[in-house]
Design an enzyme around this catalytic site. Structure first.
Site, PDB file in Angstrom:
ATOM      1  N   ALA A 129      33.408  95.165   3.608  1.00 14.03           N
ATOM      2  CA  ALA A 129      33.180  94.129   4.483  1.00 14.03           C
ATOM      3  C   ALA A 129      34.712  94.169   4.628  1.00 14.03           C
ATOM      4  O   ALA A 129      36.025  94.056   3.656  1.00 14.03           O
ATOM      5  CB  ALA A 129      32.527  92.809   4.164  1.00 14.03           C
ATOM      6  N   GLU A 152      47.293  94.265  -0.309  1.00 16.39           N
ATOM      7  CA  GLU A 152      46.218  92.884   0.106  1.00 16.39           C
ATOM      8  C   GLU A 152      45.868  92.699  -1.350  1.00 16.39           C
ATOM      9  O   GLU A 152      45.074  92.068  -0.750  1.00 16.39           O
ATOM     10  CB  GLU A 152      45.246  93.530   1.236  1.00 16.39           C
ATOM     11  CG  GLU A 152      45.725  93.745   2.415  1.00 16.39           C
ATOM     12  CD  GLU A 152      44.484  94.206   3.400  1.00 16.39           C
ATOM     13  OE1 GLU A 152      43.387  93.842   2.675  1.00 16.39           O
ATOM     14  OE2 GLU A 152      44.266  94.706   3.905  1.00 16.39           O
ATOM     15  N   GLU A 186      37.943  99.627   7.048  1.00 17.28           N
ATOM     16  CA  GLU A 186      37.075  98.537   5.539  1.00 17.28           C
ATOM     17  C   GLU A 186      36.609  99.975   4.565  1.00 17.28           C
ATOM     18  O   GLU A 186      37.226  99.872   3.006  1.00 17.28           O
ATOM     19  CB  GLU A 186      36.862  97.568   6.144  1.00 17.28           C
ATOM     20  CG  GLU A 186      37.333  96.948   6.172  1.00 17.28           C
ATOM     21  CD  GLU A 186      38.489  96.063   5.823  1.00 17.28           C
ATOM     22  OE1 GLU A 186      38.538  95.857   4.806  1.00 17.28           O
ATOM     23  OE2 GLU A 186      38.895  95.461   6.377  1.00 17.28           O
ATOM     24  N   PHE A 195      45.610  81.033   5.116  1.00 16.36           N
ATOM     25  CA  PHE A 195      44.199  82.154   5.486  1.00 16.36           C
ATOM     26  C   PHE A 195      43.755  81.530   6.536  1.00 16.36           C
ATOM     27  O   PHE A 195      42.560  82.792   7.474  1.00 16.36           O
ATOM     28  CB  PHE A 195      43.854  83.055   4.215  1.00 16.36           C
ATOM     29  CG  PHE A 195      43.334  83.752   4.587  1.00 16.36           C
ATOM     30  CD1 PHE A 195      44.105  85.747   4.739  1.00 16.36           C
ATOM     31  CD2 PHE A 195      42.136  84.246   4.196  1.00 16.36           C
ATOM     32  CE1 PHE A 195      43.310  86.325   5.198  1.00 16.36           C
ATOM     33  CE2 PHE A 195      40.999  85.334   4.647  1.00 16.36           C
ATOM     34  CZ  PHE A 195      42.352  87.013   4.842  1.00 16.36           C
ATOM     35  N   PRO A 240      27.013  78.594  11.283  1.00 14.57           N
ATOM     36  CA  PRO A 240      27.550  78.021  12.317  1.00 14.57           C
ATOM     37  C   PRO A 240      27.868  76.660  12.414  1.00 14.57           C
ATOM     38  O   PRO A 240      27.720  76.345  12.771  1.00 14.57           O
ATOM     39  CB  PRO A 240      26.119  78.055  13.285  1.00 14.57           C
ATOM     40  CG  PRO A 240      24.988  78.203  12.628  1.00 14.57           C
ATOM     41  CD  PRO A 240      25.541  78.814  11.034  1.00 14.57           C
ATOM     42  N   ARG A 252      33.069  65.175  12.532  1.00  7.61           N
ATOM     43  CA  ARG A 252      32.984  66.437  12.054  1.00  7.61           C
ATOM     44  C   ARG A 252      34.418  67.516  11.784  1.00  7.61           C
ATOM     45  O   ARG A 252      34.814  67.116  12.057  1.00  7.61           O
ATOM     46  CB  ARG A 252      32.039  67.653  13.443  1.00  7.61           C
ATOM     47  CG  ARG A 252      30.751  67.350  13.091  1.00  7.61           C
ATOM     48  CD  ARG A 252      29.413  67.303  12.476  1.00  7.61           C
ATOM     49  NE  ARG A 252      27.938  66.827  12.729  1.00  7.61           N
ATOM     50  CZ  ARG A 252      27.455  65.353  12.712  1.00  7.61           C
ATOM     51  NH1 ARG A 252      29.072  64.614  12.062  1.00  7.61           N
ATOM     52  NH2 ARG A 252      26.283  65.182  12.765  1.00  7.61           N
ATOM     53  N   ARG A 260      35.537  86.610  -6.062  1.00 10.26           N
ATOM     54  CA  ARG A 260      35.299  85.747  -5.101  1.00 10.26           C
ATOM     55  C   ARG A 260      35.170  84.501  -5.214  1.00 10.26           C
ATOM     56  O   ARG A 260      34.984  83.742  -6.465  1.00 10.26           O
ATOM     57  CB  ARG A 260      33.904  86.123  -4.594  1.00 10.26           C
ATOM     58  CG  ARG A 260      33.286  87.463  -3.762  1.00 10.26           C
ATOM     59  CD  ARG A 260      34.819  87.761  -2.319  1.00 10.26           C
ATOM     60  NE  ARG A 260      34.410  89.150  -1.990  1.00 10.26           N
ATOM     61  CZ  ARG A 260      35.574  88.923  -0.560  1.00 10.26           C
ATOM     62  NH1 ARG A 260      36.262  88.795  -1.313  1.00 10.26           N
ATOM     63  NH2 ARG A 260      34.420  90.236  -0.014  1.00 10.26           N
ATOM     64  N   GLU A 319      38.628 100.286   1.117  1.00 13.52           N
ATOM     65  CA  GLU A 319      38.228  99.981  -0.061  1.00 13.52           C
ATOM     66  C   GLU A 319      37.362 100.512  -0.831  1.00 13.52           C
ATOM     67  O   GLU A 319      37.337 100.922  -2.578  1.00 13.52           O
ATOM     68  CB  GLU A 319      36.692  98.841  -0.122  1.00 13.52           C
ATOM     69  CG  GLU A 319      37.425  96.935   1.062  1.00 13.52           C
ATOM     70  CD  GLU A 319      36.273  96.063   1.222  1.00 13.52           C
ATOM     71  OE1 GLU A 319      35.335  96.295   0.888  1.00 13.52           O
ATOM     72  OE2 GLU A 319      37.076  94.805   1.891  1.00 13.52           O
TER      73      GLU A 319
END
Length: 377
Positions: free
Chosen positions: A256, A323, A272, A187, A294, A210, A238, A276
């Protein structure tokens, strides 16, 4: 050696180069036609299919003199879409083979245009093909087929990143990537990178090791009802808090989801909201376009505030079974939202960002009254 008839995306030479692993100048192609076949767009994706149809003619190109290695590479790529070779004879009588989808797999959806496809999806498809072909020898074609939606989403994010306008005044210097290897992919993907980069003093850095998480772009929206002065948050399990050892594994957050190829971030946010929370959004205001981390991830967020009608009945269960989503919607007054933010009760960065945006613009939004703007694109 074999001759193959191509009617679809592999007529796009940059894509064919990636799949065959050699320059277009080394590939022998000629225009050709295949009688008794029809080419159609596919409802499930930005690519075509071919099927037998008396009286129709499929136009395309004949690629001649393909080696066993060429066919193996093509089988791996086309097999990811469940297409297999069948023998045919092109209009001038030359023997050839053509990739035909497995029966009933795709839904024909009208005519297909190579030019339109190249404009909308060509660049993304070439990048996606580079990732697909990179798995040859380490993954089966069925494994790649299972990953293909997220492969395309990652490729689409690269296209969007190349067109971004932020950071125009930031430092620009040489980046020397010495090695990049993929350590994991499903994923998400994880790449190990060895590099050197320009320093602010003009020198080059030492060699650095890295790792970076390769993710797709995400659209995030906080629905807000300016009449009732309330927001909608969704709650779901989560994995990040679970892996960190957080006691709060079910998190409250905005709506989201991933930005899919072929849609804009705003379209993704609207989709979404429907999936949702069963919610139709009106006017949307852009809050931010940001990397949440980042230093470690390619993930990029498009964050919005979406005006909506949020009656009491809007709370409840939601999400797509396909999903494996198990989502519960919560209605929360503006005052409660800000109180939770103030006491650090909401550990989701986008909801905190959106809450402060709402606090700054709330008076303007409330004075404008209910939005009658229909859902748009």
């Amino acid at each position: 050696m074999k001759n193959l008839f191509f009617y679809g995306t592999l007529r796009h030479l940059p894509l064919l180069e990636v799949v065959l692993g050699r320059p277009a100048g080394d590939i022998d192609t000629a225009e050709a036609a295949l009688k008794g076949y029809r080419v159609s767009a596919v409802a499930e994706g930005p690519f075509p299919m071919i099927e037998e149809q008396v009286g129709d003619v499929a136009t395309g190109v004949l690629v001649r003199g393909l080696s066993a290695e060429d066919i193996a590479r093509l089988d791996f790529y086309e097999g990811s879409f469940a297409y297999d070779l069948v023998p045919v004879s092109v209009a001038d009588g030359q023997a050839a083979e053509v990739y035909v989808p497995q029966a009933g797999l795709w839904t024909p959806n009208g005519p297909w245009s190579l030019r339109d496809w190249a404009q909308r999806s060509g660049e993304m498809s070439v990048i996606a093909a580079q990732e697909v072909m990179g798995y040859r020898g380490t993954r089966t074609r069925d494994e790649v087929a299972e990953m293909f939606p997220v492969i395309r989403a990652r490729a689409d994010a690269q296209v969007r990143a190349a067109r971004s306008l932020h950071g125009q005044d930031s430092f620009t210097g040489e980046i020397n990537v010495q090695r990049r290897t993929r350590s994991y992919s499903k994923f998400y993907a994880l790449d190990d990178i060895t590099l050197r980069h320009a320093r602010f003093d003009g020198a080059m850095s030492e060699t650095l090791e890295r790792a970076v998480l390769i993710d797709a772009d995400a659209a995030i929206v906080l629905p807000y009802d300016p009449v009732r002065d309330r927001v909608l948050l969704v709650e779901q399990v989560r994995i990040g808090p679970l892996a960190r050892g957080d006691r709060a594994i079910w998190q409250l957050e905005p709506v989201a989801g991933r930005v899919d190829p072929g849609e804009t971030p705003e379209q993704a946010a609207r989709r979404e909201a429907r999936e949702e929370a069963g919610l139709t959004l009106g006017t949307m205001e852009k809050i931010a376009e940001v990397y949440p981390s980042p230093a470690t991830s390619t993930g990029f967020y498009y964050v919005y505030l979406g005006l909506a009608d949020l009656p009491d009945s809007q709370a409840g269960a939601g999400g797509l079974d396909a999903e494996h989503e198990d989502i519960r919607s919560h209605l929360m007054s503006f005052d409660e939202l800000m109180a939770r933010v103030a006491r650090f009760d909401l550990a989701n960065a986008p909801v905190v960002m959106a809450a402060y945006y709402l606090a700054h613009h709330r008076d303007r939004l409330r004075s404008a009254g209910p939005t009658d703007t229909p859902e748009g694109e």
